[in-house]
Design a protein around this motif. Structure first.
Motif, PDB file in Angstrom:
ATOM      1  N   ILE A   1      -5.524  19.736  -1.162  1.00  0.00           N
ATOM      2  CA  ILE A   1      -6.382  18.587  -0.851  1.00  0.00           C
ATOM      3  C   ILE A   1      -7.760  18.696  -1.479  1.00  0.00           C
ATOM      4  CG2 ILE A   1      -5.144  18.147   1.293  1.00  0.00           C
ATOM      5  CD1 ILE A   1      -7.472  19.349   2.804  1.00  0.00           C
ATOM      6  N   GLU A   2      -8.139  19.878  -1.948  1.00  0.00           N
ATOM      7  CA  GLU A   2      -9.417  20.015  -2.652  1.00  0.00           C
ATOM      8  C   GLU A   2      -9.371  19.344  -4.013  1.00  0.00           C
ATOM      9  OE1 GLU A   2     -10.596  24.054  -2.937  1.00  0.00           O
ATOM     10  OE2 GLU A   2     -11.105  24.252  -0.808  1.00  0.00           O
ATOM     11  N   HIS A   3      -8.172  19.212  -4.583  1.00  0.00           N
ATOM     12  CA  HIS A   3      -8.047  18.698  -5.947  1.00  0.00           C
ATOM     13  C   HIS A   3      -7.308  17.365  -6.041  1.00  0.00           C
ATOM     14  CE1 HIS A   3      -9.531  22.602  -6.970  1.00  0.00           C
ATOM     15  NE2 HIS A   3      -8.437  23.233  -6.609  1.00  0.00           N
ATOM     16  N   LYS A   4      -6.737  16.914  -4.945  1.00  0.00           N
ATOM     17  CA  LYS A   4      -5.969  15.672  -4.981  1.00  0.00           C
ATOM     18  C   LYS A   4      -6.413  14.729  -3.872  1.00  0.00           C
ATOM     19  CE  LYS A   4      -1.819  17.863  -6.908  1.00  0.00           C
ATOM     20  NZ  LYS A   4      -1.857  17.162  -8.197  1.00  0.00           N
ATOM     21  N   SER A   5      -6.235  13.448  -4.109  1.00  0.00           N
ATOM     22  CA  SER A   5      -6.543  12.448  -3.101  1.00  0.00           C
ATOM     23  C   SER A   5      -5.347  12.330  -2.162  1.00  0.00           C
ATOM     24  CB  SER A   5      -6.827  11.099  -3.781  1.00  0.00           C
ATOM     25  OG  SER A   5      -7.017  10.088  -2.819  1.00  0.00           O
ATOM     26  N   VAL A   6      -5.553  12.655  -0.896  1.00  0.00           N
ATOM     27  CA  VAL A   6      -4.475  12.636   0.094  1.00  0.00           C
ATOM     28  C   VAL A   6      -4.840  11.680   1.227  1.00  0.00           C
ATOM     29  CG1 VAL A   6      -3.124  14.006   1.739  1.00  0.00           C
ATOM     30  CG2 VAL A   6      -3.824  15.001  -0.457  1.00  0.00           C
ATOM     31  N   ASP A   7      -3.964  10.734   1.501  1.00  0.00           N
ATOM     32  CA  ASP A   7      -4.215   9.763   2.559  1.00  0.00           C
ATOM     33  C   ASP A   7      -3.771  10.264   3.928  1.00  0.00           C
ATOM     34  OD1 ASP A   7      -5.174   7.687   0.805  1.00  0.00           O
ATOM     35  OD2 ASP A   7      -3.101   7.344   0.194  1.00  0.00           O
ATOM     36  N   LEU A   8      -2.645  10.976   3.956  1.00  0.00           N
ATOM     37  CA  LEU A   8      -2.005  11.287   5.236  1.00  0.00           C
ATOM     38  C   LEU A   8      -1.428  12.704   5.216  1.00  0.00           C
ATOM     39  CD1 LEU A   8      -1.033  10.182   7.998  1.00  0.00           C
ATOM     40  CD2 LEU A   8       0.965   9.253   6.809  1.00  0.00           C
TER      41      LEU A   8
ATOM     42  N   MET B   1       0.839  -1.198   0.000  1.00  0.00           N
ATOM     43  CA  MET B   1       0.000   0.000   0.000  1.00  0.00           C
ATOM     44  C   MET B   1       0.875   1.249   0.000  1.00  0.00           C
ATOM     45  SD  MET B   1      -2.791   1.326   2.839  1.00  0.00           S
ATOM     46  CE  MET B   1      -4.297   0.752   2.082  1.00  0.00           C
ATOM     47  N   ILE B   2       0.588   2.163  -0.928  1.00  0.00           N
ATOM     48  CA  ILE B   2       1.288   3.448  -0.993  1.00  0.00           C
ATOM     49  C   ILE B   2       0.351   4.534  -0.470  1.00  0.00           C
ATOM     50  CG2 ILE B   2       2.420   5.146  -2.468  1.00  0.00           C
ATOM     51  CD1 ILE B   2       3.938   2.543  -2.233  1.00  0.00           C
ATOM     52  N   LEU B   3       0.819   5.317   0.498  1.00  0.00           N
ATOM     53  CA  LEU B   3       0.031   6.406   1.051  1.00  0.00           C
ATOM     54  C   LEU B   3       0.507   7.736   0.476  1.00  0.00           C
ATOM     55  CD1 LEU B   3      -0.122   5.478   4.859  1.00  0.00           C
ATOM     56  CD2 LEU B   3      -1.563   4.667   2.990  1.00  0.00           C
ATOM     57  N   THR B   4      -0.409   8.502  -0.085  1.00  0.00           N
ATOM     58  CA  THR B   4      -0.071   9.847  -0.547  1.00  0.00           C
ATOM     59  C   THR B   4      -0.091  10.786   0.653  1.00  0.00           C
ATOM     60  OG1 THR B   4      -2.405  10.252  -1.061  1.00  0.00           O
ATOM     61  CG2 THR B   4      -0.986   9.478  -2.849  1.00  0.00           C
TER      62      THR B   4
ATOM     63  N   LEU C   1       5.060  11.684  -1.632  1.00  0.00           N
ATOM     64  CA  LEU C   1       4.836  13.093  -1.334  1.00  0.00           C
ATOM     65  C   LEU C   1       4.058  13.770  -2.462  1.00  0.00           C
ATOM     66  CD1 LEU C   1       5.376  15.444   0.609  1.00  0.00           C
ATOM     67  CD2 LEU C   1       7.492  15.899  -0.659  1.00  0.00           C
ATOM     68  N   ILE C   2       2.918  14.368  -2.109  1.00  0.00           N
ATOM     69  CA  ILE C   2       2.106  15.116  -3.063  1.00  0.00           C
ATOM     70  C   ILE C   2       2.505  16.585  -3.068  1.00  0.00           C
ATOM     71  CG2 ILE C   2      -0.229  15.874  -3.639  1.00  0.00           C
ATOM     72  CD1 ILE C   2       0.263  12.954  -4.245  1.00  0.00           C
ATOM     73  N   ALA C   3       2.720  17.143  -1.865  1.00  0.00           N
ATOM     74  CA  ALA C   3       3.081  18.558  -1.772  1.00  0.00           C
ATOM     75  C   ALA C   3       3.611  18.867  -0.382  1.00  0.00           C
ATOM     76  CB  ALA C   3       1.877  19.441  -2.070  1.00  0.00           C
ATOM     77  N   LYS C   4       4.443  19.902  -0.304  1.00  0.00           N
ATOM     78  CA  LYS C   4       4.845  20.440   0.995  1.00  0.00           C
ATOM     79  C   LYS C   4       4.431  21.909   1.009  1.00  0.00           C
ATOM     80  CE  LYS C   4       9.706  21.326  -0.253  1.00  0.00           C
ATOM     81  NZ  LYS C   4      11.100  21.220   0.232  1.00  0.00           N
ATOM     82  N   CYS C   5       3.778  22.330   2.098  1.00  0.00           N
ATOM     83  CA  CYS C   5       3.167  23.653   2.159  1.00  0.00           C
ATOM     84  C   CYS C   5       3.649  24.406   3.395  1.00  0.00           C
ATOM     85  CB  CYS C   5       1.648  23.528   2.215  1.00  0.00           C
ATOM     86  SG  CYS C   5       0.939  22.523   0.887  1.00  0.00           S
ATOM     87  N   ASN C   6       3.772  25.727   3.273  1.00  0.00           N
ATOM     88  CA  ASN C   6       4.215  26.528   4.410  1.00  0.00           C
ATOM     89  C   ASN C   6       3.052  27.107   5.211  1.00  0.00           C
ATOM     90  OD1 ASN C   6       3.280  28.526   2.730  1.00  0.00           O
ATOM     91  ND2 ASN C   6       5.291  29.436   2.333  1.00  0.00           N
ATOM     92  N   SER C   7       1.832  26.691   4.879  1.00  0.00           N
ATOM     93  CA  SER C   7       0.663  27.112   5.648  1.00  0.00           C
ATOM     94  C   SER C   7      -0.476  26.123   5.428  1.00  0.00           C
ATOM     95  CB  SER C   7       0.207  28.515   5.232  1.00  0.00           C
ATOM     96  OG  SER C   7      -0.417  28.483   3.959  1.00  0.00           O
TER      97      SER C   7
ATOM     98  N   ASN D   1     -12.793  15.129   3.830  1.00  0.00           N
ATOM     99  CA  ASN D   1     -12.611  13.691   3.626  1.00  0.00           C
ATOM    100  C   ASN D   1     -12.138  13.065   4.933  1.00  0.00           C
ATOM    101  OD1 ASN D   1     -12.072  11.094   2.859  1.00  0.00           O
ATOM    102  ND2 ASN D   1     -10.643  11.626   1.208  1.00  0.00           N
ATOM    103  N   LYS D   2     -13.020  12.377   5.605  1.00  0.00           N
ATOM    104  CA  LYS D   2     -12.688  11.804   6.905  1.00  0.00           C
ATOM    105  C   LYS D   2     -11.739  10.607   6.793  1.00  0.00           C
ATOM    106  CE  LYS D   2     -15.216  14.862   8.764  1.00  0.00           C
ATOM    107  NZ  LYS D   2     -14.555  16.045   9.370  1.00  0.00           N
ATOM    108  N   ASN D   3     -11.488  10.146   5.576  1.00  0.00           N
ATOM    109  CA  ASN D   3     -10.522   9.063   5.388  1.00  0.00           C
ATOM    110  C   ASN D   3      -9.084   9.573   5.420  1.00  0.00           C
ATOM    111  OD1 ASN D   3     -12.464   7.013   5.107  1.00  0.00           O
ATOM    112  ND2 ASN D   3     -12.805   7.583   2.972  1.00  0.00           N
ATOM    113  N   THR D   4      -8.907  10.883   5.294  1.00  0.00           N
ATOM    114  CA  THR D   4      -7.571  11.468   5.360  1.00  0.00           C
ATOM    115  C   THR D   4      -7.121  11.525   6.821  1.00  0.00           C
ATOM    116  OG1 THR D   4      -7.982  12.831   3.403  1.00  0.00           O
ATOM    117  CG2 THR D   4      -6.164  13.492   4.830  1.00  0.00           C
ATOM    118  N   LYS D   5      -5.963  10.936   7.095  1.00  0.00           N
ATOM    119  CA  LYS D   5      -5.458  10.861   8.459  1.00  0.00           C
ATOM    120  C   LYS D   5      -4.453  11.979   8.724  1.00  0.00           C
ATOM    121  CE  LYS D   5      -7.897   7.141   8.739  1.00  0.00           C
ATOM    122  NZ  LYS D   5      -9.240   7.234   9.350  1.00  0.00           N
TER     123      LYS D   5
END
Length: 236
Positions: A44-51, A1-4, A30-36, A72-76
């Motif tokens: 996360i509005e446009h991509k599926s993020v697991d974690l 399993m790969i977690l985004t 890694l999908i993205a790193k953000c400073n805020s 998305n309550k599945n996002t941890k």
């Protein structure tokens, strides 16, 4: 399993450290790193993020406030912070773990692995199994093999599911967003607010439109970047 995953921290050094940890962990992508947290909301509005790994004390929107806004309550969520006093509050929002800076790689790996195991356990309890889903239509439950599902079209509160074995679409009362989230890891991609397509079924693309027989499905600007990435890496 790969977690985004997405990293959030207003300190560049902390972001770089976590990025290195993610790259050292085989089951994380890694999908993205953000400073805020606000910047992360756009992702996360446009991509599926697991974690999500997020700091707590940040300008404008704290990590805890941000976690409460996740649709998305599945996002941890795993909190990364320099302050121990937020631990109790973090667990009230069902955080997977709470890591206090400076964070070592073993601590990071243990928290990420905890998230992975939880998602593995949850995946066996969803309403679809590897190769098919069940949908309600005309007071019946209909089994749809995912390999036969060509595309899905949104129609107000309903969805029309087009399959290779049926001349007419299957109509079901379900939101496009919920189905897209269910199928996001099963070779399906949302390409328009009204269309979800089976990537394995695509053979022809013409001027930002996907061609299925005599049906032309538009790829909207909102989803074009992700779809272009699929074309560049997977489409032959």
């Amino acid at each position: 399993m790969i977690l985004t995953c997405v990293l959030i921290d207003d300190e560049p050094l902390a972001l770089n450290l976590l990025e290195g940890y993610v790259k050292s962990t085989p089951f994380l992508k890694l999908i993205a790193k953000c400073n805020s947290a606000i910047a992360a909301m756009e992702i996360i509005e446009h991509k599926s993020v697991d974690l999500i790994f997020t700091d707590i004390q940040m300008p404008n929107l704290s990590g805890i406030e941000f976690s409460k806004l996740l649709l998305n309550k599945n996002t941890k969520v795993i909190f990364t912070t320099a302050f121990e006093e937020f631990a109790l509050e973090s667990y009230k929002v069902n955080a997977i773990d709470y890591l206090v800076k400076p964070i070592s790689y073993p601590e990071f790996f243990s928290a990420a692995n905890k998230a992975k195991q939880l998602m593995l356990n949850n995946s066996t309890q969803t309403n679809y199994i590897d190769d098919y889903i069940f949908v309600k239509s005309d007071y019946k439950l209909i089994k749809i093999n995912l390999k036969d599902l060509i595309y899905v079209e949104g129609l107000k509160d309903y969805l029309k599911l087009y399959t290779v074995n049926s001349e007419k679409p299957i109509l079901t009362l379900k939101s496009m967003k919920s189905l897209a989230e269910e199928l996001s890891k099963k070779s399906f991609m949302r390409v328009h607010r009204s269309f979800l397509v089976n990537l394995k079924m695509i053979t022809t693309i013409e001027r930002n439109r996907i061609v299925f027989g005599d049906k032309y499905i538009p790829v909207s600007e909102k989803y074009r970047k992700d779809f272009q990435r699929f074309i560049n890496t997977d489409f032959t």
